[in-house]
Design a protein around this motif. Structure first.
Motif, PDB file in Angstrom:
ATOM      1  N   GLU A   6      65.213 -23.713  44.715  1.00 47.55           N
ATOM      2  CA  GLU A   6      66.567 -23.483  44.212  1.00 47.55           C
ATOM      3  C   GLU A   6      66.677 -23.941  42.770  1.00 47.55           C
ATOM      4  O   GLU A   6      65.979 -24.844  42.330  1.00 47.55           O
ATOM      5  CB  GLU A   6      67.568 -24.270  45.059  1.00 47.55           C
ATOM      6  N   GLY A   8      69.860 -23.978  39.286  1.00 48.91           N
ATOM      7  CA  GLY A   8      71.140 -23.531  38.760  1.00 48.91           C
ATOM      8  C   GLY A   8      72.308 -24.467  38.969  1.00 48.91           C
ATOM      9  O   GLY A   8      73.410 -24.187  38.493  1.00 48.91           O
ATOM     10  N   ARG A  19      75.778 -20.225  38.354  1.00 43.06           N
ATOM     11  CA  ARG A  19      74.998 -19.268  39.132  1.00 43.06           C
ATOM     12  C   ARG A  19      73.799 -19.993  39.726  1.00 43.06           C
ATOM     13  O   ARG A  19      72.980 -20.556  38.989  1.00 43.06           O
ATOM     14  CB  ARG A  19      74.529 -18.107  38.262  1.00 43.06           C
ATOM     15  N   SER A  21      70.283 -19.863  42.036  1.00 43.47           N
ATOM     16  CA  SER A  21      69.203 -18.968  42.410  1.00 43.47           C
ATOM     17  C   SER A  21      68.328 -19.626  43.464  1.00 43.47           C
ATOM     18  O   SER A  21      68.156 -20.847  43.452  1.00 43.47           O
ATOM     19  CB  SER A  21      68.329 -18.618  41.197  1.00 43.47           C
ATOM     20  N   ARG A  71      71.269 -10.312  46.012  1.00 42.66           N
ATOM     21  CA  ARG A  71      69.846 -10.536  46.248  1.00 42.66           C
ATOM     22  C   ARG A  71      69.007  -9.505  45.536  1.00 42.66           C
ATOM     23  O   ARG A  71      69.455  -8.382  45.292  1.00 42.66           O
ATOM     24  CB  ARG A  71      69.529 -10.544  47.743  1.00 42.66           C
ATOM     25  N   THR A  77      64.590 -13.086  46.180  1.00 36.47           N
ATOM     26  CA  THR A  77      65.479 -14.061  45.558  1.00 36.47           C
ATOM     27  C   THR A  77      66.925 -13.751  45.908  1.00 36.47           C
ATOM     28  O   THR A  77      67.330 -12.589  45.909  1.00 36.47           O
ATOM     29  CB  THR A  77      65.296 -14.064  44.032  1.00 36.47           C
ATOM     30  N   TYR A  79      71.008 -14.971  45.030  1.00 34.01           N
ATOM     31  CA  TYR A  79      71.812 -15.620  44.006  1.00 34.01           C
ATOM     32  C   TYR A  79      73.209 -15.923  44.559  1.00 34.01           C
ATOM     33  O   TYR A  79      73.686 -15.250  45.480  1.00 34.01           O
ATOM     34  CB  TYR A  79      71.954 -14.710  42.788  1.00 34.01           C
ATOM     35  N   GLN A  81      76.791 -16.414  42.635  1.00 34.38           N
ATOM     36  CA  GLN A  81      77.628 -16.511  41.452  1.00 34.38           C
ATOM     37  C   GLN A  81      78.928 -17.186  41.856  1.00 34.38           C
ATOM     38  O   GLN A  81      79.642 -16.687  42.731  1.00 34.38           O
ATOM     39  CB  GLN A  81      77.919 -15.130  40.868  1.00 34.38           C
TER      40      GLN A  81
END
Length: 120
Positions: A6, A8, A19, A21, A71, A77, A79, A81
């Motif tokens: 992980e 962010g 955000r 990730s 994704r 990955t 994400y 937001q």
């Protein structure tokens, strides 16, 4: 075995954005559930947003309209937001992947967690 990394997290003022990730590696199958949970001090871990293994997306009521999960399947990955952040969003955020064969869950993996602090 699935490994999750992980990134962010951080400190942000109320109303700000971050955000997150989460990159997954290892035995990632097409049929999986991938998403984000969080745990605030003194509270239980709770679902924030996930892609389910049956193709739907679920959000906690407290983040609907403010957070968006997305994704990139090519990169394995996911994400998160986060907009219009509030102090009550402060927590450690964890990435989670559950893999399935048919309807049978074959693994349940967690990332190390990333701290999100919303404060002025």
């Amino acid at each position: 075995q699935v490994q999750l990394v992980e990134s962010g997290g951080g400190l942000v003022q109320p109303g700000g954005s971050l955000r997150l990730s989460c990159a997954a590696s290892g035995k990632i199958f097409i049929n999986n559930a991938m998403g984000w949970y969080r745990q605030a001090p003194g509270k239980q871990r709770e679902l924030v947003a996930v892609f389910t293994n049956v193709g739907s997306t679920n959000y906690a009521d407290s983040v609907k309209g403010r957070f968006t999960i997305s994704r990139d399947n090519a990169k394995n990955t996911v994400y998160l937001q986060m907009n219009s952040l509030k102090p009550e969003d402060t927590a450690v955020y964890y990435c989670n992947v559950k893999t399935f064969v048919g309807s049978i869950r074959t693994s349940d993996s967690w990332g190390q967690g990333t701290q999100v602090t919303v404060s002025s």
